[in-house]
Design an enzyme around this catalytic site. Structure first.
Site, PDB file in Angstrom:
ATOM      1  N   TYR A 142       0.852  -1.184   0.000  1.00 50.33           N
ATOM      2  CA  TYR A 142       0.000   0.000   0.000  1.00 50.33           C
ATOM      3  C   TYR A 142       0.890   1.236   0.000  1.00 50.33           C
ATOM      4  CZ  TYR A 142      -3.434   3.487   1.528  1.00 50.33           C
ATOM      5  OH  TYR A 142      -4.243   4.597   1.622  1.00 50.33           O
ATOM      6  N   ASP A 237       9.293   2.966   0.258  1.00 47.18           N
ATOM      7  CA  ASP A 237       8.200   3.597   0.984  1.00 47.18           C
ATOM      8  C   ASP A 237       8.356   3.185   2.440  1.00 47.18           C
ATOM      9  OD1 ASP A 237       5.935   4.466   2.170  1.00 47.18           O
ATOM     10  OD2 ASP A 237       4.543   3.684   0.651  1.00 47.18           O
ATOM     11  N   LYS A 265       3.638   8.824   9.161  1.00 48.59           N
ATOM     12  CA  LYS A 265       3.414   8.174  10.449  1.00 48.59           C
ATOM     13  C   LYS A 265       4.402   8.626  11.545  1.00 48.59           C
ATOM     14  CE  LYS A 265       0.547   4.737   8.353  1.00 48.59           C
ATOM     15  NZ  LYS A 265       0.618   4.018   7.097  1.00 48.59           N
TER      16      LYS A 265
HETATM   17  C1  LIG Z   1       0.002   4.541   5.710  1.00 46.77           C
HETATM   18  C2  LIG Z   1       0.840   4.343   4.524  1.00 46.77           C
HETATM   19  C3  LIG Z   1       0.837   5.246   3.448  1.00 46.77           C
HETATM   20  C4  LIG Z   1      -0.120   6.387   3.376  1.00 46.77           C
HETATM   21  O1  LIG Z   1       0.098   7.331   4.400  1.00 46.77           O
HETATM   22  P1  LIG Z   1      -1.112   8.300   4.812  1.00 46.77           P
HETATM   23  O2  LIG Z   1      -0.484   9.208   5.821  1.00 46.77           O
HETATM   24  O3  LIG Z   1      -2.185   7.423   5.362  1.00 46.77           O
HETATM   25  O4  LIG Z   1      -1.543   9.007   3.602  1.00 46.77           O
HETATM   26  C5  LIG Z   1       1.749   5.066   2.436  1.00 46.77           C
HETATM   27  N1  LIG Z   1       2.609   4.035   2.441  1.00 46.77           N
HETATM   28  C6  LIG Z   1       2.638   3.132   3.446  1.00 46.77           C
HETATM   29  C7  LIG Z   1       3.647   2.038   3.419  1.00 46.77           C
HETATM   30  C8  LIG Z   1       1.735   3.240   4.501  1.00 46.77           C
HETATM   31  O5  LIG Z   1       1.740   2.321   5.471  1.00 46.77           O
END
Ligand SMILES: *Cc1c(COP(=O)(O)O)cnc(C)c1O
Length: 425
Positions: A142, A237, A265
């Site tokens: 994701y 990511d 995060k």
């Molecule tokens: C949570 C998440 C996102 C998106 O971040 P948001 O702050 O919710 O937009 C992107 N990449 C990874 C790996 C994530 O866990």
């Protein structure tokens, strides 16, 4: 009716699904989401006054536990100086310096407001820098909700991506190619066909949005080599893994450097913050220096920067936090695995450091297809059993359990005994 039930009842009439982010709705497990009133340390308390041991941790940011006194203090102090100016501040320089010092692959960084924005921007930079359009992502990873990333799978890895959401035109995903996690051959196949058109490979260095799926030895190194060979950029990511597996994230933990990195995060300590960064030559593509446009009215917000700077500084200055946290994760998930085996269950326990989960399947989970063999009905039953015992897990099979520095071994032992009673009931 409980207060949570009353609130949810009204919320669904006012907000789609009653929530501002889908997973919170308990959609895949049923029941009423708990509306949280306050949190402290490893615990959160709902509007009915029930206190839960919390394994969501705001999906990662609460690595030091809720309401850390130093972070709270720095936010209070920042608030008193005004909430936002829309002009440059010293805190942005401090934050950028911190990130560049902490993460060796990053020489220049841009702050944004979410992980989604960080990824969307990093992908644009990769395309601008390479002059190529195609992006390789992995099924089950994701990367936020921007159009080009809303692809789980094409029909086979050799076709262009099919949008995974209504409202995303096929044109937005036609350059998104899908590969299998932990399967370098699937990546090589894409490169042998489209090598000169691929701008970047984006990957969660530890899959943490299909449950927890660690990279196999050699997988990240292999991606690095393929990208280098074809002149594509490797984007890690690290929205979940960044500042979690260690101060320098998964890239430090596994010793593989990416060209671009995205954060979210933990970086905001609970405030809405994201960031993307990399080498200078790449980041100089970004406006106003280069011609890749990216902007944000509230980006680098002083209150959010105050929270993030304090959290990152605490983490950087106390390396024992990671030693203890990872040791605690190894201990907890190791015990869990053993307990499940001893009970004669064939469930899987996957974990890396403080991230982990149970999959209710007898197959080893190494990618999206194997993750999907998990019995989600069983997960729902397990989730509610835990919730009834005041342990709040992420409400989906495909989310990680987030351990924090605030969780004690005593509390984790209690969790193990509740899981044991679940298995023996
Ligand atoms: C949570 C998440 C996102 C998106 O971040 P948001 O702050 O919710 O937009 C992107 N990449 C990874 C790996 C994530 O866990």
């Amino acid at each position: 009716m409980t207060k949570s039930e009353e609130l949810f009842h009204e919320a669904v009439t006012l907000i789609p699904g009653g929530v501002n982010s889908p997973v919170r709705a308990f959609g895949s497990i049923g029941g009423t989401p708990r509306f949280i009133d306050h949190a402290q340390g490893a615990y959160m308390t709902d509007v009915d006054g029930i206190t839960y041991l919390d394994f969501i941790g705001s999906w990662g940011p609460m690595i030091l536990g809720h309401n850390h006194p130093q972070i709270l203090k720095s936010v209070e102090e920042a608030c008193k100086k005004g909430l936002s100016y829309g002009a440059a501040t010293e805190k942005e320089v401090i934050m950028a310096r911190l990130i560049c010092e902490i993460v060796p692959s990053i020489e220049m960084v841009r702050m944004v407001n979410s992980g989604t924005e960080a990824v969307m921007s990093a992908v644009r930079v990769a395309r601008g820098y390479t002059g190529r359009n195609k992006i390789v992502k992995f099924m089950g990873c994701y990367h936020g909700h921007s159009d080009a990333m809303l692809v789980k799978a094409g029909s086979g890895v050799m076709t262009s991506g099919i949008p995974d959401s209504a409202g995303v035109p096929a044109g937005c995903t036609q350059d998104t190619l899908s590969a299998n996690y932990n399967d370098l051959d699937s990546v090589k196949e894409l490169f042998s066909k489209f090598g000169q058109e691929i701008a970047a490979v984006i990957v969660e260095p530890v899959g943490a949005n299909m449950g927890v799926v660690p990279p196999k030895p050699g997988f990240l190194e292999g991606l690095r080599a393929i990208c280098t060979k074809y002149g594509a950029l490797l984007i890690f990511d690290e929205v979940i893994t960044g500042f979690r597996l260690g101060i320098d994230g998964a890239q430090g933990y596994y010793g593989v450097q990416s060209d671009l990195t995205t954060f979210g995060k933990i970086i905001g300590a609970g405030m809405p913050v994201g960031a993307y960064g990399g080498r200078k030559e790449i980041m100089r593509q970004v406006s106003p220096v280069g011609n890749v446009y990216q902007a944000g009215t509230l980006s680098g917000n002083p209150v959010a920067m105050a929270a993030g700077i304090t959290q990152l500084t605490i983490l950087r200055d106390h390396p024992q936090i990671y030693r203890e946290l990872n040791e605690k994760g190894d201990w907890f998930f190791g015990k869990l695995k053993k307990m499940i085996e001893d009970a004669g269950k064939s469930w899987q326990v996957n974990h890396v450091g403080s991230l982990g989960c149970i999959f209710f399947t007898d197959q080893h989970v190494t990618d999206y297809a194997s993750a999907k063999t998990s019995d989600t009905v069983k997960f729902a039953e397990y989730f509610h059993y835990m919730l009834d015992h005041q342990i709040h897990l992420g409400p989906s099979q495909f989310e990680a359990m987030f351990l924090s520095a605030a969780h004690t071994k005593e509390e984790l032992k209690e969790v193990l005994s509740v899981i044991k009673s679940y298995m023996n009931r």
